[in-house]
Design a protein around this motif. Sequence first.
Motif, short mmCIF file in Angstrom:
data_model
loop_
_atom_site.label_atom_id
_atom_site.label_comp_id
_atom_site.label_asym_id
_atom_site.label_seq_id
_atom_site.Cartn_x
_atom_site.Cartn_y
_atom_site.Cartn_z
N SER A 263 0.15 27.48 17.93
CA SER A 263 -1.23 27.72 17.52
C SER A 263 -1.21 28.76 16.40
O SER A 263 -0.22 29.47 16.21
N CYS A 264 -2.31 28.86 15.69
CA CYS A 264 -2.43 29.90 14.67
C CYS A 264 -2.67 31.24 15.36
O CYS A 264 -3.23 31.31 16.45
N VAL A 265 -2.22 32.29 14.70
CA VAL A 265 -2.39 33.66 15.16
C VAL A 265 -2.91 34.44 13.95
O VAL A 265 -2.13 34.79 13.07
N GLY A 266 -4.22 34.66 13.91
CA GLY A 266 -4.80 35.31 12.72
C GLY A 266 -4.47 34.46 11.50
O GLY A 266 -4.68 33.25 11.49
N PRO A 267 -3.86 35.07 10.47
CA PRO A 267 -3.53 34.32 9.26
C PRO A 267 -2.19 33.58 9.34
O PRO A 267 -1.75 32.97 8.37
N ASP A 268 -1.54 33.62 10.49
CA ASP A 268 -0.19 33.08 10.63
C ASP A 268 -0.12 31.97 11.67
O ASP A 268 -1.10 31.62 12.31
N THR A 269 1.08 31.41 11.87
CA THR A 269 1.32 30.37 12.87
C THR A 269 2.32 30.91 13.88
O THR A 269 3.37 31.42 13.51
N GLY A 270 1.99 30.75 15.16
CA GLY A 270 2.84 31.29 16.21
C GLY A 270 3.34 30.22 17.16
O GLY A 270 2.73 29.15 17.31
N PHE A 271 4.44 30.54 17.82
CA PHE A 271 5.11 29.61 18.72
C PHE A 271 5.55 30.34 19.98
O PHE A 271 6.04 31.46 19.92
N SER A 272 5.37 29.69 21.13
CA SER A 272 5.97 30.14 22.38
C SER A 272 6.99 29.08 22.76
O SER A 272 6.71 27.88 22.70
N TYR A 273 8.18 29.53 23.15
CA TYR A 273 9.27 28.64 23.49
C TYR A 273 9.51 28.69 25.00
O TYR A 273 9.60 29.76 25.59
N LEU A 274 9.61 27.48 25.61
CA LEU A 274 9.72 27.39 27.05
C LEU A 274 10.87 26.50 27.48
O LEU A 274 11.25 25.57 26.75
N VAL A 275 11.39 26.77 28.66
CA VAL A 275 12.43 25.95 29.28
C VAL A 275 11.86 25.40 30.59
O VAL A 275 11.12 26.10 31.29
N ARG A 276 12.19 24.15 30.92
CA ARG A 276 11.69 23.54 32.16
C ARG A 276 12.40 24.16 33.35
O ARG A 276 13.61 24.30 33.37
N VAL A 277 11.59 24.51 34.37
CA VAL A 277 12.14 25.10 35.59
C VAL A 277 11.81 24.30 36.84
O VAL A 277 12.45 24.51 37.88
N CYS A 278 10.79 23.42 36.77
CA CYS A 278 10.37 22.69 37.97
C CYS A 278 9.89 21.28 37.62
O CYS A 278 9.41 21.03 36.52
N ARG A 279 9.97 20.42 38.62
CA ARG A 279 9.36 19.10 38.52
C ARG A 279 8.57 18.88 39.80
O ARG A 279 9.07 19.13 40.89
N GLU A 280 7.35 18.36 39.64
CA GLU A 280 6.49 18.06 40.78
C GLU A 280 6.32 19.26 41.70
O GLU A 280 6.34 19.15 42.91
N PHE A 281 6.18 20.45 41.10
CA PHE A 281 5.89 21.69 41.81
C PHE A 281 7.02 22.15 42.74
O PHE A 281 6.83 22.99 43.58
N ARG A 282 8.21 21.57 42.58
CA ARG A 282 9.38 22.04 43.34
C ARG A 282 10.19 22.92 42.41
O ARG A 282 11.01 22.43 41.64
N CYS A 283 9.96 24.21 42.48
CA CYS A 283 10.60 25.14 41.55
C CYS A 283 12.00 25.53 41.98
O CYS A 283 12.30 25.59 43.16
N GLN A 284 12.77 25.83 40.96
CA GLN A 284 14.15 26.31 41.19
C GLN A 284 14.12 27.77 41.57
O GLN A 284 13.31 28.52 41.17
#
Length: 108
Positions: A87-108
């Motif tokens: 998404s944009c952040v003020g005059p810039d473009t920002g990113f959040s980076y994520l790693v998958r930890v769960c499937r179907e609410f069964r978390c590691q």
Amino acid sequence: MDACRDAVQWTGPEIGTEDGYEMRTVVIVGHDYCNGFDRFATLPVGTRVTLATVRGAWTYEVYANYVTPGRGAPAAGLYWGDLTLQSCVGPDTGFSYLVRVCREFRCQ
């Protein structure tokens, strides 16, 4: 995306089939002035996000953020991990980076 109802998948494989190690990153984008999508780019490290689809639900955890100068900046080389939220952040473009930890609410 311009309708401001939902964030949209911009690029990448089907949600749940991503593989950040293989550079198969799901990218979800939303305008900063719509529905709080401005938070996409500044989620604190450790925040968990769940994406639900008709095929299932997957949970991801933020491991890093990055802001690049300019709105709508070219994103080549800026999509990382299993999921990138953008998404944009003020005059810039920002990113959040994520790693998958769960499937179907069964978390590691």
